[in-house]
Design a protein around this motif. Sequence first.
Motif, PDB file in Angstrom:
ATOM      1  N   GLN A   1      -4.162   5.723  -6.499  1.00 38.51           N
ATOM      2  CA  GLN A   1      -3.490   4.656  -7.234  1.00 38.51           C
ATOM      3  C   GLN A   1      -4.050   4.540  -8.653  1.00 38.51           C
ATOM      4  O   GLN A   1      -3.300   4.413  -9.626  1.00 38.51           O
ATOM      5  CB  GLN A   1      -3.646   3.317  -6.497  1.00 38.51           C
TER       6      GLN A   1
ATOM      7  N   ALA B   1       0.816  -1.216   0.000  1.00 41.76           N
ATOM      8  CA  ALA B   1       0.000   0.000   0.000  1.00 41.76           C
ATOM      9  C   ALA B   1       0.851   1.269   0.000  1.00 41.76           C
ATOM     10  O   ALA B   1       0.334   2.354  -0.234  1.00 41.76           O
ATOM     11  CB  ALA B   1      -0.919   0.003   1.224  1.00 41.76           C
ATOM     12  N   THR B   2       2.163   1.121   0.243  1.00 41.50           N
ATOM     13  CA  THR B   2       3.015   2.305   0.364  1.00 41.50           C
ATOM     14  C   THR B   2       4.156   2.309  -0.641  1.00 41.50           C
ATOM     15  O   THR B   2       4.362   3.276  -1.365  1.00 41.50           O
ATOM     16  CB  THR B   2       3.597   2.421   1.790  1.00 41.50           C
TER      17      THR B   2
ATOM     18  N   SER C   1      -1.220  -2.007  -4.446  1.00 38.92           N
ATOM     19  CA  SER C   1      -1.765  -0.989  -3.545  1.00 38.92           C
ATOM     20  C   SER C   1      -3.283  -1.015  -3.542  1.00 38.92           C
ATOM     21  O   SER C   1      -3.921  -0.904  -2.494  1.00 38.92           O
ATOM     22  CB  SER C   1      -1.285   0.410  -3.960  1.00 38.92           C
TER      23      SER C   1
END
Length: 472
Positions: A166, A75-76, A385
Amino acid sequence: MDFIQDAVSGFAGWIWGVPLLILLIGGGLFFMVYSRFMPFLYFKHAILVLLGKYDEKDKEGQISHYEALSTALAATVGMGNISGVAVAITMGGPGAIFWMWVSAFFGIATKFFTCTLAVMYRGRDSEGEVRGGPMYVITEGLGQKWRPLAVFFCIFALVGALPIFQANQLTAALNTVLGPNIGYDPANSFTFLGAQISYASLTIGAILTVLVSTVIFGGIKKIGKVAARMVPSMVVLYFILVVYILLQNVGEIPGIFAAILDEAFTGSAILGGGVGAVIIVGAKRAAFSNEAGIGTAPMVHGDTKTDEPVREGLVAMLGPAIDTLLVCTLTALVILGTGVYEEFVGAEDTGLLGVTLTLKAFNAAIPGVGGYLLGLCILVFAVSSLLSYSYYGVKCMSFMFGAKRGDLYNYIYIGTIILGAVTSLGFVVNLIDSGFALMAIPTMISAIILAPKAWAASQDYFARLKRGDFKR
């Protein structure tokens, strides 16, 4: 439409003021000093835990230590590091990178405390499954009278977890790599609610919606396994590409670091403001990059199969070191070292640049194939993500309305993928920044109040580790 965008932009600018910076950066400094820098002495042990030496497959939980960190990093690492750094530079100049470093350094301590607490104070959902996260830390650690604060977190996590950033940046990347021009050709777009929408962007959004839907309805176990396979290989490829580019410009690296340090204290934010604005830009982009203090990562780390909370806190603290201090720095060096950033300083009608700026840097450094190779990394990072963020929203929906209704969020989630693909980057950044800011308030308040509990558990764990109680 313009009214909504202006309102969101105004709120994001207001909420990310001095009080929130004090809460995030000051809170991280508090955790660091309060723990006497102790977690920093156990990076080697954290890596051993990550590699599975202390895995406890028979314990309650959903995923392993490695799957938890992979999911959190999914996610990062990627859009937050590739696109987020470009956004930081176009908004705040090179000096914003320094304040990203500062936030990440304090974020290591923040991640340790928040994720240790996420395992210490796990609760059960309406189906009896063990779950972790700031909402459970609040209700289990502080008591049910604090439940409104937990609900507050969940409500704004539903916004912060939306996939629009995203989807937006992946669409921009694919349009840049595959299309002849950046922007919208009126002949290949249509107008909706006053906005010009590209047919190509709409198509990409629809395809992403289908791809993501096939995974996210499988829950955290499926997401964790997919992320564990996707993320490491792309991190390695991205690292190789960046090192290759930096070796071409190795003589400029000292000057780049000097410029970052100089403009951190003397520069002005490109899109308005002085040094204070540079600090805010750096803190915001660091929060998006590593999520320390925001509360998303504890929702994943809190689901780890372990009965040793401190172990997961140690694994979680590796996140800011990897994604901000390492990956974000490498991205910044590429953008600043190739000189493409300078093309946009003072240029009119440039707007806010994200992934397109990073793609230009890679194309300049590796003509012909740089953009395509980075595009591959972006594709995998963005999809991973998209998978991870869906779980955050499902978990918050489950907390508020019951586990059986949690998956309802996925329908909202996949619907907004198309919205993110066709809307403006400025609106997307401001909306997510607003959600993250409001999520940070209950996350940090509860962590600061419960810090003595986490520190007591840490002292006990480190003492047992020194005695050799955990030899395998």
